[in-house]
Design a protein around this motif. Structure first.
Motif, PDB file in Angstrom:
ATOM      1  N   GLY A 128     -19.043  14.237 -11.043  1.00  0.00           N
ATOM      2  CA  GLY A 128     -20.295  14.196 -10.110  1.00  0.00           C
ATOM      3  C   GLY A 128     -19.520  14.685  -8.667  1.00  0.00           C
ATOM      4  O   GLY A 128     -20.137  14.660  -7.621  1.00  0.00           O
ATOM      5  N   GLY A 129     -18.486  14.296  -8.871  1.00  0.00           N
ATOM      6  CA  GLY A 129     -17.651  14.619  -7.105  1.00  0.00           C
ATOM      7  C   GLY A 129     -18.067  16.202  -7.136  1.00  0.00           C
ATOM      8  O   GLY A 129     -18.274  17.100  -7.067  1.00  0.00           O
ATOM      9  N   ARG A 130     -17.330  16.571  -5.837  1.00  0.00           N
ATOM     10  CA  ARG A 130     -17.350  17.758  -5.070  1.00  0.00           C
ATOM     11  C   ARG A 130     -15.760  18.158  -4.458  1.00  0.00           C
ATOM     12  O   ARG A 130     -15.273  17.744  -3.603  1.00  0.00           O
ATOM     13  CB  ARG A 130     -18.579  18.211  -4.143  1.00  0.00           C
TER      14      ARG A 130
ATOM     15  N   ARG B 206     -13.759   9.081 -11.586  1.00  0.00           N
ATOM     16  CA  ARG B 206     -14.551   8.037 -11.566  1.00  0.00           C
ATOM     17  C   ARG B 206     -14.473   7.375 -10.286  1.00  0.00           C
ATOM     18  O   ARG B 206     -15.404   6.972  -9.445  1.00  0.00           O
ATOM     19  CB  ARG B 206     -15.217   7.072 -13.194  1.00  0.00           C
TER      20      ARG B 206
ATOM     21  N   ASP C 118     -15.574   2.527   5.529  1.00  0.00           N
ATOM     22  CA  ASP C 118     -16.948   3.265   5.177  1.00  0.00           C
ATOM     23  C   ASP C 118     -15.947   4.389   6.984  1.00  0.00           C
ATOM     24  O   ASP C 118     -15.998   3.528   7.611  1.00  0.00           O
ATOM     25  CB  ASP C 118     -17.921   2.716   5.610  1.00  0.00           C
TER      26      ASP C 118
ATOM     27  N   ASP D  63     -18.043  16.993   2.849  1.00  0.00           N
ATOM     28  CA  ASP D  63     -17.972  16.339   2.163  1.00  0.00           C
ATOM     29  C   ASP D  63     -17.043  15.938   0.614  1.00  0.00           C
ATOM     30  O   ASP D  63     -17.490  15.893   0.012  1.00  0.00           O
ATOM     31  CB  ASP D  63     -19.771  15.744   2.097  1.00  0.00           C
TER      32      ASP D  63
ATOM     33  N   ARG E  14     -16.223   8.035  -2.595  1.00  0.00           N
ATOM     34  CA  ARG E  14     -16.195   9.059  -2.005  1.00  0.00           C
ATOM     35  C   ARG E  14     -18.324   8.743  -1.790  1.00  0.00           C
ATOM     36  O   ARG E  14     -18.610   9.054  -0.276  1.00  0.00           O
ATOM     37  CB  ARG E  14     -16.159  10.283  -2.278  1.00  0.00           C
ATOM     38  N   GLN E  15     -19.177   8.527  -3.318  1.00  0.00           N
ATOM     39  CA  GLN E  15     -20.350   7.846  -2.731  1.00  0.00           C
ATOM     40  C   GLN E  15     -20.493   6.034  -2.110  1.00  0.00           C
ATOM     41  O   GLN E  15     -21.589   6.553  -1.467  1.00  0.00           O
ATOM     42  CB  GLN E  15     -20.299   7.836  -4.456  1.00  0.00           C
ATOM     43  N   SER E  16     -19.615   5.939  -1.622  1.00  0.00           N
ATOM     44  CA  SER E  16     -19.458   4.586  -0.967  1.00  0.00           C
ATOM     45  C   SER E  16     -18.962   4.867   0.553  1.00  0.00           C
ATOM     46  O   SER E  16     -18.936   4.203   1.126  1.00  0.00           O
ATOM     47  CB  SER E  16     -18.493   3.454  -1.614  1.00  0.00           C
TER      48      SER E  16
ATOM     49  N   THR F  59     -14.431   9.728  -7.202  1.00  0.00           N
ATOM     50  CA  THR F  59     -15.721  10.179  -7.202  1.00  0.00           C
ATOM     51  C   THR F  59     -16.992   8.867  -6.158  1.00  0.00           C
ATOM     52  O   THR F  59     -17.379   9.115  -5.401  1.00  0.00           O
ATOM     53  CB  THR F  59     -17.264  11.165  -8.432  1.00  0.00           C
ATOM     54  N   LEU F  60     -16.155   7.527  -6.927  1.00  0.00           N
ATOM     55  CA  LEU F  60     -17.497   6.295  -6.845  1.00  0.00           C
ATOM     56  C   LEU F  60     -16.847   6.061  -4.645  1.00  0.00           C
ATOM     57  O   LEU F  60     -18.141   5.431  -4.121  1.00  0.00           O
ATOM     58  CB  LEU F  60     -17.482   5.213  -7.329  1.00  0.00           C
TER      59      LEU F  60
END
Length: 295
Positions: free
Chosen positions: A118-120, A48, A24, A175, A54-56, A51-52
């Motif tokens: 869904g990432g940036r 994917r 993290d 981000d 970054r989301q985590s 992206t995951l």
């Protein structure tokens, strides 16, 4: 009542939690290349996974190669490359194509794939914000008959001389996911093509990355029986190079891992990019899927 499949999904998520906490807010640099980059399904899975990550809470940085795509474009344009000691000589015409393919088409394809999940993502190269300054790569060869040394001139092939991570840190702070092509300017104002592994190691070192992941076409470092070696220290890696266990193209890759560790990366992993979700399996599961090299 929840099904056994639902319980399995819950178990996987629960197992991943301590690993997500470990990474993290930390930076993970992923070198993306090899056959994984040419496979559409694996490409979507990679996008994917990034992206995951970054989301985590992980801060992924992608550095990509593109040798096969460069070769195809040169062939299409009728540009014949000269090779010295098995290495492509990059002349002025070739380096223009290299930059077009790497910083143009490949870079934007990866950015688009991550954004579609869904990432940036944002595409960069070593030129942006003076991120990387290159110096001409010089290789010395020894004539086996005369034992005379000579310098091999590969043209506009470089190596990182200096890395300024200011732009990268600003991008990560917002981000965003940086996707970086390994081309950079030299002090002479010319553009240089840099080996993507070497480039990724320099970027990871400048960011004090928690992990540097090399996605390759092999499972990792193998012993003499062909079994995967899960972990290596730098000292053990040097020993395996000396006794011939690590050989061929794996030698420069392991040497790049050692250089990255010397520059401040906490751990470097060589893993098989042809395995779907290899990045997530390595970071967020008990067993991992590649060879971890530590100081």
């Amino acid at each position: 009542m929840a099904s056994s499949e639902q319980h399995n999904h819950a178990h996987v998520i629960a197992q991943a939690l301590p690993y997500m906490q470990r990474y993290d807010g930390r930076t993970v640099v992923v070198k993306y290349g090899g056959h994984a980059m040419g496979d559409a399904d694996l490409g979507r899975a990679f996008a994917r996974d990034i992206t995951l990550m970054r989301q985590s809470g992980v801060h992924p940085v992608v550095v990509h190669g593109g040798g096969p795509q460069i070769g195809k474009m040169l062939t299409r344009l009728g540009i014949v490359s000269e090779f010295k000691e098995g290495l492509r000589v990059t002349d002025k015409a070739t380096v223009e194509i290299v930059e077009m393919v790497l910083a143009g088409s490949i870079n934007k394809e990866i950015v688009q794939a991550i954004n579609a999940e869904g990432g940036r993502a944002v595409g960069l190269c070593g030129k942006d914000g003076n991120m990387v300054t290159a110096e001409k790569l010089r290789r010395t060869i020894v004539d086996p008959d005369s034992n005379i040394e000579s310098v091999l001139d590969l043209g506009f092939v470089g190596e990182p001389a200096d890395v300024n991570p200011t732009v990268l840190k600003l991008v990560l702070k917002e981000d965003l996911i940086p996707v970086i092509a390994p081309v950079a300017p030299g002090p002479d104002g010319e553009t240089y093509n840099i080996n993507a592994d070497t480039f990724a190691g320099a970027i990871a070192g400048s960011l004090n990355a928690k992990r540097l992941l090399f996605l390759t076409d092999v499972p990792g470092v193998l012993d003499k029986e062909g079994n995967l070696i899960k972990q290596l220290t730098v000292a053990k890696a040097r020993e395996l190079i000396a006794n011939g266990t690590i050989s061929g193209g794996m030698i420069p890759k392991v040497e790049t891992c050692i250089e990255a560790l010397d520059q401040g990366v906490e751990g470097v992993v060589i893993l098989d990019g042809k395995v779907a979700h290899a990045v997530l399996l390595e970071l967020f599961t008990d067993h991992g899927v590649g060879t971890l090299i530590r100081p």
